[in-house]
Design a protein around this motif. Structure first.
Motif, PDB file in Angstrom:
ATOM      1  N   LYS A   1       0.825  -1.211   0.000  1.00  0.00           N
ATOM      2  CA  LYS A   1       0.000   0.000   0.000  1.00  0.00           C
ATOM      3  C   LYS A   1       0.852   1.252   0.000  1.00  0.00           C
ATOM      4  CE  LYS A   1      -4.139  -1.622   2.285  1.00  0.00           C
ATOM      5  NZ  LYS A   1      -5.046  -1.454   3.410  1.00  0.00           N
TER       6      LYS A   1
ATOM      7  N   ARG B   1      -1.629   3.013  -5.258  1.00  0.00           N
ATOM      8  CA  ARG B   1      -2.738   2.097  -5.035  1.00  0.00           C
ATOM      9  C   ARG B   1      -2.684   0.882  -5.941  1.00  0.00           C
ATOM     10  NH1 ARG B   1      -7.277   4.901  -2.450  1.00  0.00           N
ATOM     11  NH2 ARG B   1      -6.445   6.893  -1.827  1.00  0.00           N
TER      12      ARG B   1
ATOM     13  N   GLU C   1      -1.645  -2.087  -4.987  1.00  0.00           N
ATOM     14  CA  GLU C   1      -1.463  -3.308  -4.202  1.00  0.00           C
ATOM     15  C   GLU C   1      -2.336  -4.432  -4.724  1.00  0.00           C
ATOM     16  OE1 GLU C   1      -2.442  -0.496  -2.705  1.00  0.00           O
ATOM     17  OE2 GLU C   1      -4.442  -0.825  -1.900  1.00  0.00           O
TER      18      GLU C   1
ATOM     19  N   SER D   1     -11.773   4.041   1.112  1.00  0.00           N
ATOM     20  CA  SER D   1     -10.394   3.976   0.631  1.00  0.00           C
ATOM     21  C   SER D   1      -9.854   5.299   0.165  1.00  0.00           C
ATOM     22  CB  SER D   1     -10.290   2.983  -0.526  1.00  0.00           C
ATOM     23  OG  SER D   1     -10.457   1.692  -0.045  1.00  0.00           O
ATOM     24  N   HIS D   2     -10.728   6.271  -0.067  1.00  0.00           N
ATOM     25  CA  HIS D   2     -10.219   7.555  -0.564  1.00  0.00           C
ATOM     26  C   HIS D   2     -10.233   8.612   0.519  1.00  0.00           C
ATOM     27  CE1 HIS D   2      -9.950   6.567  -4.841  1.00  0.00           C
ATOM     28  NE2 HIS D   2     -10.843   5.667  -4.515  1.00  0.00           N
TER      29      HIS D   2
ATOM     30  N   MET E   1      -9.372   1.002   4.733  1.00  0.00           N
ATOM     31  CA  MET E   1      -8.607   2.195   5.061  1.00  0.00           C
ATOM     32  C   MET E   1      -7.159   2.017   4.656  1.00  0.00           C
ATOM     33  SD  MET E   1     -10.410   4.406   6.938  1.00  0.00           S
ATOM     34  CE  MET E   1     -11.882   4.456   7.902  1.00  0.00           C
ATOM     35  N   ARG E   2      -6.573   3.102   4.168  1.00  0.00           N
ATOM     36  CA  ARG E   2      -5.151   3.058   3.870  1.00  0.00           C
ATOM     37  C   ARG E   2      -4.444   3.939   4.890  1.00  0.00           C
ATOM     38  NH1 ARG E   2      -3.229   4.183  -0.698  1.00  0.00           N
ATOM     39  NH2 ARG E   2      -2.682   2.127  -1.403  1.00  0.00           N
TER      40      ARG E   2
END
Lengths: 375, 406, 77
Positions: free
Chosen positions: A255, A265, A267, B104-105, B133-134
């Motif tokens: 990630k 992004r 991954e 995710s954003h 979640m990143r």
């Protein structure tokens, strides 16, 4: 039935590399960081060294007795009955290993990507592919491995190179803070996840020039370097405490890839590396257990058994892994010692017994030849 | 027999092909784009012992530049819900939101002051555990207002306020040392290390907040309401310990080596006026001396600076002037560092700079013998040295003030 | 429910692809072995579907291995 001497050394090395990377690339950094904290990379190097030892034993067994398969080696060492029991143990170990890896794959996909899919569907879908590959035979899937290998290396470089600038050396210090014992413990657990003995079942099929032993060892070293680099990347970028807390640290590492703020992004693409290596490892393990079953029961053609055994792998995976916590607990406490019985101690015993037998035969050539005539 | 085989074989082939086609269908648990609400900003406040969660969701059709803002729909919408835990609040929010929330954003996570005071580790667990979640979003603390109010403010220039906050923080952190940023992974690293407490950026509303939530405020040239980053917040373990003002944040950024560029001023020697200097490179090194009973720290800060503005009569063409400016810059930096370190040792009583971490890395035995680092930190001696080199002075030599007098 | 699909698929696959050549060549031993394996696996999948706490081979393995595992790990700490 596959004839002997069908795989070239290079193909075998590629199979070894896929096998070494296997499931380890995904789950080992967490175990290493948990035990050895920031010295996880040292533990990885130690674990690869331990694997080298098992590979040496396998090479010795293969080199000295390359006309015998593993099961026949067991027969020769311990006689018919005990050798059969030992052979059954080996075949069951390979079978259980294949089932556990299918379980790992299912849990990885349902945890990270497809949480609403029932796990048995994913496992059945992958096992169908694996059964196809094993039924097609050793030659076919080793060629497939050769096709996928450059893609694997390409994606692996795409994973590691962009995160190199993000590594902070502070995360590796202080070195050996808690002494050397945690490193040894972590290295031992790490080496238990590689199970190199399975490849000994395929060793009779490799062409035997002098460099074939180098192929086995070289493949293991390349796979080991991939694992060491991944562990170093995880600990360097994320720190030992975060790495040890993740279930799949390599995914979290992926990630972090950001190439010029443009290629981010990705991954989801990196999953290809892990799925490919896990599937190849399961194919090789299932093939090894099927070959072993054929040698135990002296069957000429093992193709009809692949579908029932493949179906059994799914069932075994569902029974053996009820939830994620059980997997973590079992792998950290029980798996490495259990695997080390089959990968380290039993082959060593086999080698020693066969060496002693050979020595006895060399010391008493007359009685040996009389024995041979009588038989 | 052959006829049976002739029928079975094609049927089997057809079945196999159908089965193979199954692999080509979309994922099992697919969510099409028009079933998702993309969350760009999340705000967490505390009301009693319940959490108030505000989510800022993008309205994509209003953001695309091709259509323009033809209809008067807002480009983002914010929803609020409360619950005992964050996941419960988010599930309760689905009764209001048109589609499924997709995280995710996420660009910015705003934490209210009460949550910061009562402990941020509890709400953070959901963020860390969720698979969507990143770790590339920033965390900020709302100062003087609540997180929900901030997410309701419009922003000029960027139709999505959370994006505006994100780019503002990134740019400001790069160019001005009085702003610092922290992402989730660094926050978790700092929380799990005892030698360095985390520090989050503080965000405040400048202007009249009641006027900021209508789109008409974004039509005025001089914005009525601006969201401004104001220093940072220091945390002890996971609870808020104190505010950092501009100078404190600069010091934190210097010591953490997270400065790309910054600007500082000096008062002119021998005349009225100021000289502005821009820091282009900065490196701080902490050296630990553990010979005595208490560890002693040597902090060496090396900076390379350019002169950007001379608004006094200073003869810059003489080499002695540069030496003098170097000396003055060193003294100013040292006094700034000493003041902040003294404040943190005596008033806030927590180590957010990483001195304990440096001790851990260079002398693990001594570190393990210290039970409570923050208590020890109050008493340690920190010697500060600043080594500053001024290299360039821009494109002109003498200042306009000097030229004008002639 | 999806495991049933798998069971039926496996039985169907075996019976259509592997069994007819074996029947034709009258290899009784292989047929017996295949049917034994399929029956054991189907029984295993039934226990997974219908039992609330199906038996776990790894737990049995754990009971046998854990003293040895603990001894081995205590050597290393």
């Amino acid at each position: 039935m596959v004839n002997k001497d069908t795989l070239t050394v290079r193909t075998f090395s590629i199979l070894v590399i896929f096998f070494t990377i296997g499931t380890s690339i995904l789950i080992t950094p967490a175990g290493l960081a948990l035990e050895a904290k920031q010295d996880g990379w040292l533990a990885a190097i130690l674990g690869v060294g331990l694997n080298g030892l098992t590979v040496l034993i396998c090479i010795q067994l293969g080199k000295r007795h390359n006309d015998k398969t593993l099961i026949e080696m067991c027969h020769a060492a311990f006689g018919k009955w005990a050798g059969n029991v030992l052979g059954i143990c080996f075949v069951l170990f390979f079978y259980l290993l294949a089932a556990l890896m299918v379980g790992d794959l299912g849990y990885f996909l349902t945890t990270q990507n497809l949480p609403e899919t029932p796990i048995e569907v994913l496992q059945i879908m992958f096992v169908v592919i694996i059964v196809f590959a094993v039924r097609a035979g050793l030659v076919v899937y080793s060629r497939a491995a050769q096709v996928f290998f450059p893609i694997l290396i390409c994606f692996f470089c795409l994973l590691i190179l962009p995160i190199l600038p993000k590594i902070s050396i502070n995360n590796f210090e202080p070195m050996l803070e808690y002494g050397f014992m945690p490193v040894v413990k972590a290295g031992f657990s790490f080496s238990g996840l590689q199970e190199m003995i399975v490849l000994l079942m395929l060793y009779p099929y490799v062409k035997k020039p002098a460099s074939s032993n180098g192929g086995f060892m070289g493949g293991m070293l390349v796979g080991g370097i991939v694992l060491i680099v991944t562990s170093m990347g995880c600990i360097g970028v994320m720190g030992a405490s975060v790495t040890s807390n993740q279930l799949f640290p390599a995914y979290v590492l992926a990630k972090n890839i950001s190439i010029g703020h443009f290629l981010e992004r990705i991954e989801g693409l990196m999953i290809f590396i892990w799925i490919m290596s896990i599937v190849m490892k399961i194919v090789i393990t299932l093939d090894a257990s099927v070959i072993g079953l054929g040698q135990l029961l002296k069957l000429k053609d093992t193709k009809p058994f692949i579908i029932p055994l493949g179906f059994g792998i799914v069932v075994l995976a569902l029974l053996c892994y009820p939830n994620t916590i059980f997997i973590q607990d079992f792998l950290s406490k029980n798996w490495a010692p259990f695997a080390s019985i089959f990968t380290l101690f039993l082959p060593m015993l086999l080698l020693v017994v066969l060496l002693l037998q050979k020595k006895k035969a060399d010391d008493h050539p007359v009685t040996a030849s009389i024995d041979k005539q009588n038989v | 027999m052959m006829r049976i085989i002739a029928i079975i074989r094609p049927t089997l082939v057809a079945l196999v092909l159908l089965f193979a086609a199954l692999y080509l269908s979309a994922c099992w648990s697919r969510h099409e784009l028009n079933e998702l609400s993309i969350v760009v900003g999340l705000g967490i406040d505390k009301k009693g012992d319940r959490y108030n969660v505000t989510a800022q969701i993008v309205n994509p059709s209003q953001v695309s530049s091709k259509q323009g803002t033809s209809s008067n729909f807002s480009p983002v919408i914010s929803y609020e819900a409360s619950g005992i835990t964050i996941p419960e609040a988010l599930s309760r929010m689905t009764a209001k939101v048109a589609r499924q929330l997709y995280f995710s954003h996420l660009r910015i996570l705003i934490v209210g002051e009460e949550v910061a005071r009562s402990g941020i580790s509890k709400p953070l667990d959901f963020i860390a555990r969720n698979r969507q979640m990143r770790t590339d979003f920033y965390l900020v603390v709302a100062k003087g207002t609540s997180a929900g109010k901030i997410l309701n403010m419009y922003s000029p220039m960027d139709p999505i306020p959370a994006n505006n906050l994100f780019t503002k923080l990134e740019t400001s952190d790069k160019l001005w040392a009085a702003t610092g940023k922290i992402t989730l992974d660094k926050l978790i690293q700092d929380l799990s290390r005892q030698g360095k407490g985390p520090a989050l950026t503080a965000l405040e509303i400048v202007g009249n907040p009641t006027k900021g939530d209508s789109i008409s405020s974004a039509h005025i040239i001089d914005p009525v309401v601006i969201l401004k980053y104001a220093g940072m917040v220091a945390f002890k373990y996971d609870k808020m310990a104190g505010w950092l003002n501009e100078n404190d944040t600069k010091v934190l950024n210097y010591i953490q080596n997270s400065i790309v560029q910054s600007t500082g001023t000096l008062s002119c020697p021998n005349s009225e006026g100021t000289v502005s200097l821009q820091v282009v490179h900065s490196h701080a090194k902490i050296h630990v001396n553990t010979k005595g009973e208490q560890p002693e720290f040597e902090l060496t800060l090396k900076t390379e600076q350019d002169v950007t503005d001379i608004s006094c009569e200073l003869d810059i063409s003489k080499p002695e002037t540069l030496v003098l400016l170097n000396h003055l810059a060193n003294k100013k930096l040292e006094s700034m560092l000493e003041n902040t370190l003294h404040k943190f040792q005596t008033q806030v009583k927590t180590d957010i700079f990483g001195f304990g971490d440096e001790l851990h890395r260079s002398d693990p035995k001594k570190w393990h013998s210290i039970k409570d680092w923050d208590q020890t930190f109050e008493k340690v001696k920190i010697n500060v040295h600043s080594i500053c080199t001024i290299k360039r002075i821009g494109t002109t030599v003498q200042s306009i003030s000097t030229e004008t007098k002639k | 429910m999806w495991l049933w699909v798998g069971i039926i698929g496996a039985w169907g696959w075996v019976c259509t692809v592997d069994v007819p050549p074996l029947v034709r060549q009258r290899k009784v031993k292989e047929l017996m072995l295949i049917s034994v394996i399929m029956i054991v696996m189907t029984a295993g999948s039934m226990t997974y579907i219908y039992m609330s706490r199906p038996p776990n081979p790894l737990v049995w393995l754990g009971i046998w291995i854990s003293p040895y595992a603990r001894a081995l790990y205590s050597l290393m700490s």
